[in-house]
Scaffold this motif. Structure first.
Motif, PDB file in Angstrom:
ATOM      1  N   LYS A  11       0.843  -1.221   0.000  1.00  0.00           N
ATOM      2  CA  LYS A  11       0.000   0.000   0.000  1.00  0.00           C
ATOM      3  C   LYS A  11       0.868   1.257   0.000  1.00  0.00           C
ATOM      4  CE  LYS A  11      -4.392  -1.231   1.975  1.00  0.00           C
ATOM      5  NZ  LYS A  11      -4.918  -1.776   3.209  1.00  0.00           N
ATOM      6  N   THR A  12       2.123   1.137   0.439  1.00  0.00           N
ATOM      7  CA  THR A  12       2.989   2.309   0.593  1.00  0.00           C
ATOM      8  C   THR A  12       3.952   2.515  -0.574  1.00  0.00           C
ATOM      9  OG1 THR A  12       2.894   1.790   2.951  1.00  0.00           O
ATOM     10  CG2 THR A  12       4.467   3.470   2.308  1.00  0.00           C
ATOM     11  N   VAL A  13       4.404   1.406  -1.219  1.00  0.00           N
ATOM     12  CA  VAL A  13       5.394   1.576  -2.305  1.00  0.00           C
ATOM     13  C   VAL A  13       4.770   2.284  -3.505  1.00  0.00           C
ATOM     14  CG1 VAL A  13       6.955  -0.338  -1.747  1.00  0.00           C
ATOM     15  CG2 VAL A  13       4.928  -0.768  -3.153  1.00  0.00           C
ATOM     16  N   LYS A  14       5.679   2.890  -4.328  1.00  0.00           N
ATOM     17  CA  LYS A  14       5.186   3.667  -5.475  1.00  0.00           C
ATOM     18  C   LYS A  14       4.621   2.777  -6.582  1.00  0.00           C
ATOM     19  CE  LYS A  14       8.151   7.682  -4.969  1.00  0.00           C
ATOM     20  NZ  LYS A  14       9.584   7.937  -5.083  1.00  0.00           N
ATOM     21  N   ASN A  15       5.205   1.566  -6.742  1.00  0.00           N
ATOM     22  CA  ASN A  15       4.849   0.741  -7.888  1.00  0.00           C
ATOM     23  C   ASN A  15       4.521  -0.692  -7.427  1.00  0.00           C
ATOM     24  OD1 ASN A  15       4.621  -0.364 -10.383  1.00  0.00           O
ATOM     25  ND2 ASN A  15       6.777  -0.087 -10.968  1.00  0.00           N
ATOM     26  N   PRO A  16       3.370  -0.879  -6.745  1.00  0.00           N
ATOM     27  CA  PRO A  16       3.087  -2.173  -6.105  1.00  0.00           C
ATOM     28  C   PRO A  16       3.096  -3.363  -7.064  1.00  0.00           C
ATOM     29  CG  PRO A  16       1.201  -0.658  -5.920  1.00  0.00           C
ATOM     30  CD  PRO A  16       2.322   0.120  -6.487  1.00  0.00           C
ATOM     31  N   SER A  17       2.705  -3.138  -8.324  1.00  0.00           N
ATOM     32  CA  SER A  17       2.604  -4.294  -9.230  1.00  0.00           C
ATOM     33  C   SER A  17       3.977  -4.866  -9.580  1.00  0.00           C
ATOM     34  CB  SER A  17       1.856  -3.905 -10.505  1.00  0.00           C
ATOM     35  OG  SER A  17       2.562  -2.876 -11.139  1.00  0.00           O
ATOM     36  N   PHE A  18       5.047  -4.105  -9.328  1.00  0.00           N
ATOM     37  CA  PHE A  18       6.413  -4.579  -9.623  1.00  0.00           C
ATOM     38  C   PHE A  18       6.859  -5.652  -8.631  1.00  0.00           C
ATOM     39  CE2 PHE A  18      11.006  -3.916  -8.596  1.00  0.00           C
ATOM     40  CZ  PHE A  18      11.547  -4.382  -9.794  1.00  0.00           C
ATOM     41  N   TYR A  19       6.279  -5.621  -7.415  1.00  0.00           N
ATOM     42  CA  TYR A  19       6.823  -6.442  -6.330  1.00  0.00           C
ATOM     43  C   TYR A  19       6.080  -7.753  -6.109  1.00  0.00           C
ATOM     44  CZ  TYR A  19       9.388  -2.242  -5.068  1.00  0.00           C
ATOM     45  OH  TYR A  19      10.212  -1.154  -5.100  1.00  0.00           O
ATOM     46  N   ASN A  20       6.840  -8.769  -5.697  1.00  0.00           N
ATOM     47  CA  ASN A  20       6.259  -9.993  -5.157  1.00  0.00           C
ATOM     48  C   ASN A  20       6.896 -10.164  -3.773  1.00  0.00           C
ATOM     49  OD1 ASN A  20       5.334 -12.483  -4.530  1.00  0.00           O
ATOM     50  ND2 ASN A  20       6.356 -13.564  -6.194  1.00  0.00           N
ATOM     51  N   ILE A  21       6.144  -9.797  -2.731  1.00  0.00           N
ATOM     52  CA  ILE A  21       6.713  -9.752  -1.377  1.00  0.00           C
ATOM     53  C   ILE A  21       6.232 -10.938  -0.559  1.00  0.00           C
ATOM     54  CG2 ILE A  21       6.841  -8.393   0.759  1.00  0.00           C
ATOM     55  CD1 ILE A  21       6.491  -5.873  -0.903  1.00  0.00           C
ATOM     56  N   LYS A  22       7.186 -11.705  -0.020  1.00  0.00           N
ATOM     57  CA  LYS A  22       6.843 -12.852   0.817  1.00  0.00           C
ATOM     58  C   LYS A  22       7.350 -12.582   2.230  1.00  0.00           C
ATOM     59  CE  LYS A  22       7.633 -15.883  -3.132  1.00  0.00           C
ATOM     60  NZ  LYS A  22       6.267 -16.249  -3.488  1.00  0.00           N
ATOM     61  N   VAL A  23       6.459 -12.668   3.217  1.00  0.00           N
ATOM     62  CA  VAL A  23       6.843 -12.408   4.612  1.00  0.00           C
ATOM     63  C   VAL A  23       6.718 -13.705   5.414  1.00  0.00           C
ATOM     64  CG1 VAL A  23       6.359 -11.050   6.693  1.00  0.00           C
ATOM     65  CG2 VAL A  23       6.024 -10.018   4.443  1.00  0.00           C
ATOM     66  N   PHE A  24       7.748 -14.038   6.174  1.00  0.00           N
ATOM     67  CA  PHE A  24       7.751 -15.262   6.991  1.00  0.00           C
ATOM     68  C   PHE A  24       7.949 -14.893   8.461  1.00  0.00           C
ATOM     69  CE2 PHE A  24       9.228 -16.299   2.789  1.00  0.00           C
ATOM     70  CZ  PHE A  24       8.580 -17.479   2.492  1.00  0.00           C
ATOM     71  N   ASP A  25       7.352 -15.688   9.340  1.00  0.00           N
ATOM     72  CA  ASP A  25       7.620 -15.505  10.772  1.00  0.00           C
ATOM     73  C   ASP A  25       9.074 -15.842  11.074  1.00  0.00           C
ATOM     74  OD1 ASP A  25       5.304 -14.578  11.661  1.00  0.00           O
ATOM     75  OD2 ASP A  25       4.646 -16.383  12.712  1.00  0.00           O
ATOM     76  N   GLU A  26       9.555 -16.877  10.418  1.00  0.00           N
ATOM     77  CA  GLU A  26      10.918 -17.342  10.700  1.00  0.00           C
ATOM     78  C   GLU A  26      11.492 -18.024   9.463  1.00  0.00           C
ATOM     79  OE1 GLU A  26      11.694 -19.592  14.401  1.00  0.00           O
ATOM     80  OE2 GLU A  26      12.585 -21.102  13.073  1.00  0.00           O
ATOM     81  N   THR A  27      12.764 -17.781   9.203  1.00  0.00           N
ATOM     82  CA  THR A  27      13.471 -18.548   8.187  1.00  0.00           C
ATOM     83  C   THR A  27      14.928 -18.627   8.612  1.00  0.00           C
ATOM     84  OG1 THR A  27      13.890 -18.804   5.809  1.00  0.00           O
ATOM     85  CG2 THR A  27      14.011 -16.588   6.670  1.00  0.00           C
ATOM     86  N   VAL A  28      15.692 -19.492   7.985  1.00  0.00           N
ATOM     87  CA  VAL A  28      17.116 -19.584   8.340  1.00  0.00           C
ATOM     88  C   VAL A  28      17.801 -18.285   7.925  1.00  0.00           C
ATOM     89  CG1 VAL A  28      19.279 -20.830   7.952  1.00  0.00           C
ATOM     90  CG2 VAL A  28      17.111 -22.090   8.154  1.00  0.00           C
ATOM     91  N   SER A  29      17.642 -17.934   6.644  1.00  0.00           N
ATOM     92  CA  SER A  29      18.232 -16.699   6.126  1.00  0.00           C
ATOM     93  C   SER A  29      17.408 -16.264   4.919  1.00  0.00           C
ATOM     94  CB  SER A  29      19.686 -16.946   5.711  1.00  0.00           C
ATOM     95  OG  SER A  29      20.096 -16.024   4.724  1.00  0.00           O
ATOM     96  N   THR A  30      16.969 -15.012   4.911  1.00  0.00           N
ATOM     97  CA  THR A  30      16.168 -14.535   3.773  1.00  0.00           C
ATOM     98  C   THR A  30      16.985 -14.583   2.487  1.00  0.00           C
ATOM     99  OG1 THR A  30      16.786 -12.251   4.303  1.00  0.00           O
ATOM    100  CG2 THR A  30      14.670 -13.038   5.168  1.00  0.00           C
ATOM    101  N   SER A  31      18.305 -14.408   2.610  1.00  0.00           N
ATOM    102  CA  SER A  31      19.153 -14.427   1.405  1.00  0.00           C
ATOM    103  C   SER A  31      19.241 -15.833   0.819  1.00  0.00           C
ATOM    104  CB  SER A  31      20.550 -13.896   1.718  1.00  0.00           C
ATOM    105  OG  SER A  31      20.490 -12.508   1.970  1.00  0.00           O
ATOM    106  N   THR A  32      19.309 -16.835   1.685  1.00  0.00           N
ATOM    107  CA  THR A  32      19.359 -18.221   1.207  1.00  0.00           C
ATOM    108  C   THR A  32      18.050 -18.557   0.486  1.00  0.00           C
ATOM    109  OG1 THR A  32      20.727 -18.759   3.092  1.00  0.00           O
ATOM    110  CG2 THR A  32      19.721 -20.622   1.951  1.00  0.00           C
ATOM    111  N   LEU A  33      16.940 -18.129   1.087  1.00  0.00           N
ATOM    112  CA  LEU A  33      15.628 -18.398   0.494  1.00  0.00           C
ATOM    113  C   LEU A  33      15.464 -17.659  -0.834  1.00  0.00           C
ATOM    114  CD1 LEU A  33      13.137 -19.958   1.193  1.00  0.00           C
ATOM    115  CD2 LEU A  33      12.331 -18.049   2.561  1.00  0.00           C
ATOM    116  N   LEU A  34      15.888 -16.406  -0.858  1.00  0.00           N
ATOM    117  CA  LEU A  34      15.748 -15.618  -2.088  1.00  0.00           C
ATOM    118  C   LEU A  34      16.558 -16.247  -3.221  1.00  0.00           C
ATOM    119  CD1 LEU A  34      14.620 -12.751  -3.169  1.00  0.00           C
ATOM    120  CD2 LEU A  34      17.036 -12.229  -3.240  1.00  0.00           C
ATOM    121  N   LYS A  35      17.756 -16.744  -2.909  1.00  0.00           N
ATOM    122  CA  LYS A  35      18.597 -17.334  -3.964  1.00  0.00           C
ATOM    123  C   LYS A  35      17.946 -18.581  -4.550  1.00  0.00           C
ATOM    124  CE  LYS A  35      22.683 -17.147  -1.864  1.00  0.00           C
ATOM    125  NZ  LYS A  35      24.121 -17.323  -1.721  1.00  0.00           N
TER     126      LYS A  35
END
Ligand code: BTN
Length: 274
Positions: A11-35
């Motif tokens: 709701k806050t970003v300028k271009n919402p359709s560009f993003y695919n945002i995934k939010v987790f309560d817990e993960t080992v590392s967001t960078s590992t998951l993103l890769k």
């Protein structure tokens, strides 16, 4: 309670359709998951955020303290047409985005300790970990994961890092994490689209990076593998490398690689901005 929410960020970003945002309560590392997502073809604009990381990673094999609900731990994806050597600019751009976003959302002044740390009043509040996976040509990155960790509300820093790390706030003043995340994404992808993805010669974010540097003008100790030497940091190059002057008067550009720098006066990388 300040809960990170993809809906609120979008709701806050300028271009919402560009993003695919995934939010987790817990993960080992967001960078590992993103890769993992990137290897399976995820596009630019993919963002992974966690309320807690059990194995948050920093540069040079260090860990990143990532307790529940008090920080921002996020990684997002870029697929730039640049050489690996130029990838350091992505780290610099992420650091500028963190400083600018913090200033816009909270009014708090921060500065950059070359190359990837953000400091408030002489202590680290944020670290950036960019990780590139190479294309088959071994020259250009197939994709780059930009991982950002920010201590937002930590009241108790573990003893081992209490001398060098702090938090933006020591208590939870209001809900700011969703707004801060949205602002970082807007600033980062804004500069990225106009200055990196299109290979433009205009690099105003480098100017911003120079403005935020808390290292320029300082006496430093440079640690590279098993060797270390003293130098004066005298500037930041167009590629965001650090220009230093050695004791014999020679100058040298340091690329981020595997270098660590420390202040010589033992006072840390503070700064005098309001
Ligand atoms: C550093 O201080 O050297 C870099 C720290 C980077 C931490 C962030 S938190 C989100 C992302 N996931 C990780 O495992 N690391 C980065």
């Amino acid at each position: 309670m300040d809960i990170i929410s993809a809906e609120k960020i979008l709701k806050t970003v300028k271009n919402p359709s560009f993003y695919n945002i995934k939010v987790f309560d817990e993960t080992v590392s967001t960078s590992t998951l993103l890769k993992e997502l990137a290897k399976n073809g995820a596009p630019e604009g993919t963002v992974v955020i966690a309320e807690r990381q059990t194995g948050g990673r920093g540069r040079l094999g260090r860990s990143f303290f990532s307790p529940f609900g008090t920080g921002i731990y996020m990684s997002f994806l870029v697929r730039p047409q640049i050489t690996l050597a130029d990838s350091a600019k992505i780290t610099a751009l992420a650091a500028v985005s963190v400083c600018e976003a913090i200033k816009d959302v909270t009014g708090i002044a921060t500065g950059i300790k070359w190359v990837n740390d953000v400091y408030k009043a002489g202590k680290k509040i944020s670290g950036i970990l960019t990780e590139a996976v190479l294309s088959d040509d071994n020259i250009s990155p197939k994709f780059i994961s930009v991982g950002i960790g920010i201590n937002v509300y930590q009241s108790d820093m573990p003893k081992e890092i209490a001398d060098i790390a702090t938090s933006l706030f020591t208590e939870n003043p209001k809900e700011i994490r969703n707004e801060l995340i949205a602002r970082i994404l807007d600033i980062f992808y804004g500069y990225y689209t106009s200055e990196i993805a299109v290979s433009s010669e205009k690099k105003s974010f480098v100017e911003k990076y120079r403005e935020y540097s808390v290292v320029t003008g300082k006496q430093i100790k440079v640690i590279r593998g098993f060797e270390s030497f003293e130098a004066t940091a005298i500037g930041i190059g167009e590629d965001c490398s650090l220009l230093v002057r050695l004791a014999n008067g020679d100058t040298l550009y340091l690329s981020s690689g595997e270098i660590t720098i420390r202040p010589l006066d033992g006072k840390g990388f503070g700064f005098e901005k309001n």
